[in-house]
Design a protein around this motif. Structure first.
Motif, PDB file in Angstrom:
ATOM      1  N   ARG A 166      -2.820  -3.430   4.459  1.00 42.40           N
ATOM      2  CA  ARG A 166      -3.942  -3.069   3.651  1.00 42.40           C
ATOM      3  C   ARG A 166      -4.979  -4.173   3.582  1.00 42.40           C
ATOM      4  O   ARG A 166      -6.122  -3.817   3.623  1.00 42.40           O
ATOM      5  CB  ARG A 166      -3.301  -3.219   2.042  1.00 42.40           C
ATOM      6  CG  ARG A 166      -2.246  -2.185   1.824  1.00 42.40           C
ATOM      7  CD  ARG A 166      -2.332  -1.815   0.299  1.00 42.40           C
ATOM      8  NE  ARG A 166      -1.623  -0.393   0.352  1.00 42.40           N
ATOM      9  CZ  ARG A 166      -0.512  -0.210  -0.137  1.00 42.40           C
ATOM     10  NH1 ARG A 166       0.265  -1.327  -0.734  1.00 42.40           N
ATOM     11  NH2 ARG A 166       0.301   1.107  -0.134  1.00 42.40           N
ATOM     12  N   ILE A 179      -6.971  -3.173   6.792  1.00 39.23           N
ATOM     13  CA  ILE A 179      -7.752  -1.933   6.603  1.00 39.23           C
ATOM     14  C   ILE A 179      -9.016  -2.446   5.884  1.00 39.23           C
ATOM     15  O   ILE A 179     -10.110  -2.064   6.059  1.00 39.23           O
ATOM     16  CB  ILE A 179      -7.032  -1.031   5.896  1.00 39.23           C
ATOM     17  CG1 ILE A 179      -5.570  -0.252   6.339  1.00 39.23           C
ATOM     18  CG2 ILE A 179      -7.899   0.279   5.554  1.00 39.23           C
ATOM     19  CD1 ILE A 179      -4.742   0.502   5.676  1.00 39.23           C
ATOM     20  N   ALA A 180      -8.808  -3.299   4.861  1.00 35.97           N
ATOM     21  CA  ALA A 180     -10.134  -3.773   4.162  1.00 35.97           C
ATOM     22  C   ALA A 180     -11.039  -4.505   4.829  1.00 35.97           C
ATOM     23  O   ALA A 180     -12.331  -4.183   4.832  1.00 35.97           O
ATOM     24  CB  ALA A 180      -9.475  -4.354   2.647  1.00 35.97           C
ATOM     25  N   GLY A 195     -11.584  -3.924   7.827  1.00 37.80           N
ATOM     26  CA  GLY A 195     -12.197  -2.824   8.937  1.00 37.80           C
ATOM     27  C   GLY A 195     -11.884  -3.294  10.413  1.00 37.80           C
ATOM     28  O   GLY A 195     -12.791  -2.967  10.963  1.00 37.80           O
ATOM     29  N   GLU A 205      -2.602   5.347   4.831  1.00 36.53           N
ATOM     30  CA  GLU A 205      -3.989   4.948   4.359  1.00 36.53           C
ATOM     31  C   GLU A 205      -4.696   4.094   5.663  1.00 36.53           C
ATOM     32  O   GLU A 205      -6.076   4.580   5.638  1.00 36.53           O
ATOM     33  CB  GLU A 205      -3.701   3.495   3.527  1.00 36.53           C
ATOM     34  CG  GLU A 205      -3.204   3.948   2.125  1.00 36.53           C
ATOM     35  CD  GLU A 205      -2.472   2.701   1.273  1.00 36.53           C
ATOM     36  OE1 GLU A 205      -3.220   1.448   1.415  1.00 36.53           O
ATOM     37  OE2 GLU A 205      -1.560   2.852   0.457  1.00 36.53           O
ATOM     38  N   ALA A 206      -3.922   3.989   6.641  1.00 34.36           N
ATOM     39  CA  ALA A 206      -4.512   3.313   7.637  1.00 34.36           C
ATOM     40  C   ALA A 206      -5.212   4.570   8.650  1.00 34.36           C
ATOM     41  O   ALA A 206      -6.339   4.715   9.087  1.00 34.36           O
ATOM     42  CB  ALA A 206      -3.614   2.652   8.689  1.00 34.36           C
ATOM     43  N   LYS A 207      -4.470   5.880   8.591  1.00 37.51           N
ATOM     44  CA  LYS A 207      -5.097   7.055   9.023  1.00 37.51           C
ATOM     45  C   LYS A 207      -6.282   7.583   8.389  1.00 37.51           C
ATOM     46  O   LYS A 207      -7.196   7.620   9.115  1.00 37.51           O
ATOM     47  CB  LYS A 207      -3.701   8.106   9.207  1.00 37.51           C
ATOM     48  CG  LYS A 207      -4.146   9.299   9.953  1.00 37.51           C
ATOM     49  CD  LYS A 207      -3.180  10.366   9.993  1.00 37.51           C
ATOM     50  CE  LYS A 207      -3.690  11.403  10.932  1.00 37.51           C
ATOM     51  NZ  LYS A 207      -2.924  12.545  10.697  1.00 37.51           N
ATOM     52  N   ASP A 208      -6.470   7.571   7.202  1.00 44.20           N
ATOM     53  CA  ASP A 208      -7.486   7.842   6.360  1.00 44.20           C
ATOM     54  C   ASP A 208      -8.561   7.026   6.504  1.00 44.20           C
ATOM     55  O   ASP A 208      -9.882   7.377   6.534  1.00 44.20           O
ATOM     56  CB  ASP A 208      -7.283   7.850   4.848  1.00 44.20           C
ATOM     57  CG  ASP A 208      -6.252   9.007   4.447  1.00 44.20           C
ATOM     58  OD1 ASP A 208      -5.959   9.847   5.170  1.00 44.20           O
ATOM     59  OD2 ASP A 208      -5.790   8.759   3.416  1.00 44.20           O
ATOM     60  N   ALA A 209      -8.354   5.743   6.929  1.00 48.61           N
ATOM     61  CA  ALA A 209      -9.464   4.739   7.261  1.00 48.61           C
ATOM     62  C   ALA A 209      -9.897   4.956   8.755  1.00 48.61           C
ATOM     63  O   ALA A 209     -10.572   4.227   9.359  1.00 48.61           O
ATOM     64  CB  ALA A 209      -8.976   3.432   7.052  1.00 48.61           C
ATOM     65  N   GLU A 210      -9.204   5.795   9.774  1.00 52.92           N
ATOM     66  CA  GLU A 210      -9.382   6.002  11.165  1.00 52.92           C
ATOM     67  C   GLU A 210      -9.074   4.886  11.831  1.00 52.92           C
ATOM     68  O   GLU A 210      -9.689   4.486  12.822  1.00 52.92           O
ATOM     69  CB  GLU A 210     -10.836   6.412  11.113  1.00 52.92           C
ATOM     70  CG  GLU A 210     -11.058   7.927  10.588  1.00 52.92           C
ATOM     71  CD  GLU A 210     -12.349   8.473  10.726  1.00 52.92           C
ATOM     72  OE1 GLU A 210     -13.194   7.828  11.614  1.00 52.92           O
ATOM     73  OE2 GLU A 210     -12.639   9.446  10.293  1.00 52.92           O
ATOM     74  N   ILE A 211      -8.043   4.026  11.439  1.00 55.78           N
ATOM     75  CA  ILE A 211      -7.599   3.046  12.173  1.00 55.78           C
ATOM     76  C   ILE A 211      -6.293   2.936  12.695  1.00 55.78           C
ATOM     77  O   ILE A 211      -5.351   3.437  12.221  1.00 55.78           O
ATOM     78  CB  ILE A 211      -7.620   1.631  11.394  1.00 55.78           C
ATOM     79  CG1 ILE A 211      -8.840   1.418  10.560  1.00 55.78           C
ATOM     80  CG2 ILE A 211      -6.894   0.232  11.943  1.00 55.78           C
ATOM     81  CD1 ILE A 211      -8.835   0.241   9.509  1.00 55.78           C
TER      82      ILE A 211
END
Ligand code: AHR
Length: 315
Positions: free
Chosen positions: A70, A73-74, A76, A96-102
């Motif tokens: 997390r 992800i924050a 970036g 969550e990682a997928k939604d952030a395109e990571i």
């Protein structure tokens, strides 16, 4: 005026320096020599490729790994490497990682989440490793009765689950071989020693144990110590087969205390960064599983040469 315009044009014409890619590494901890080597090699590979690696040691706890992901992800980051301590419980954070395109790359252990939640997984065929170890024992005892004690890896981790089932597959149908005790040693040397001590006590001081199968070399090295302290000869009175191929197990083989190991390369990061480089360049999707080799080494394979070849790799 013309001079100023030309100078401005010249500045604009200079291509922007490509920014270093940032990768977060959610590592399990440092439970074994193998794990330490994987961390060292990941740092080296990142440095060689100019990748800015952000490292988190989860101290064996899944909640710490989830918090680290997390945080990455924050921040970036451009990708996340995850060596998942256990196989279950990753869906939400991977989403969550997928939604952030990571993109997330799994290293050495597997998860039971849907494949579309990670880019690729780099690792060995963990079940095959167990089969290779089991087949070695089948061949070694050649039909003689053999009572086996098993030191399992971390409960709920994919290597513990699959190395167990792989070994069981290999000995299936060989009624002379029986696993008489099986318990977790959590992939550590100290737990391996402790649990082996309890096996020896429960099994008449060890007199009736024919072989030890340990899911990693560190537990085997701890168990070897326990066997010696019980007055028995590891490698002879009790055969020792394990997995990883760390330098210390080759030393033990050279001294006659261990018999066989199945190699797991600690360089998972090389193939992981190659896959990420292609993905970052033009979106190339790698295979979902990038498999590393599982080679068997026995005491006949010049263990000191194998020790020398590995001793400076950060184990
Ligand atoms: O996931 C790989 C396993 O984890 C290694 O065999 C073991 O040594 C480590 O702790």
């Amino acid at each position: 005026m013309l001079k100023t315009l030309l100078a401005t044009a010249a500045i604009l014409a200079v291509p922007a320096m490509a920014a270093a890619q940032t990768v977060g590494f959610a590592q399990i901890g440092s439970e074994s020599g193998w794990r330490a080597a994987e961390t060292t090699l990941t740092r080296q590979q990142a440095e060689e490729r100019g990748i800015d690696l952000r490292f988190s040691d989860a101290q064996q706890r899944q909640e710490n790994q989830i918090a680290a992901i997390r945080s990455f992800i924050a921040q970036g980051v451009d990708a996340i490497l995850l060596a998942p301590v256990v196989a279950t419980g990753w869906d939400s954070v991977l989403e969550e990682a997928k939604d952030a395109e990571i993109p997330v790359v799994l290293l050495d252990r597997r998860v039971d989440s849907s494949e579309d939640l990670y880019l690729t997984a780099v690792g060995s065929d963990l079940e095959h490793e167990g089969e290779v170890a089991g087949q070695w024992l089948v061949d070694e005892v050649a039909g003689e009765d053999c009572r086996v004690v098993e030191l399992q890896g971390t409960t709920g981790s994919s290597p513990a689950i699959l190395r167990k089932s792989g070994f069981e597959k290999a000995i299936e149908g060989h009624d002379n071989i029986e696993i008489v005790r099986s318990q977790t040693g959590d992939f550590t040397r100290s737990r391996g020693k402790q649990v082996m001590e309890s096996f020896l006590q429960a099994e008449n001081g060890g007199a009736e144990i024919c072989a030890l199968y340990a899911h990693n070399d560190d537990m085997a090295v701890g168990a070897i110590q326990a066997i010696k302290e019980a007055g028995l000869n590891p490698g002879e009175d009790i055969l020792v087969v394990s997995i990883d191929a760390v330098p210390d197990i080759f030393k033990a083989m050279a001294e006659g205390d261990a018999n066989a190991t199945v190699e797991l390369t600690p360089n998972m990061a090389g193939p992981a960064f190659d896959a990420l480089a292609a993905y970052w360049k033009d979106g190339t999707q790698p295979a979902k599983f990038i498999q590393t080799e599982s080679k068997l080494y026995t005491a006949a394979d010049d263990p000191m040469a194998e020790y020398e070849a590995r001793k400076d790799l950060g184990y």
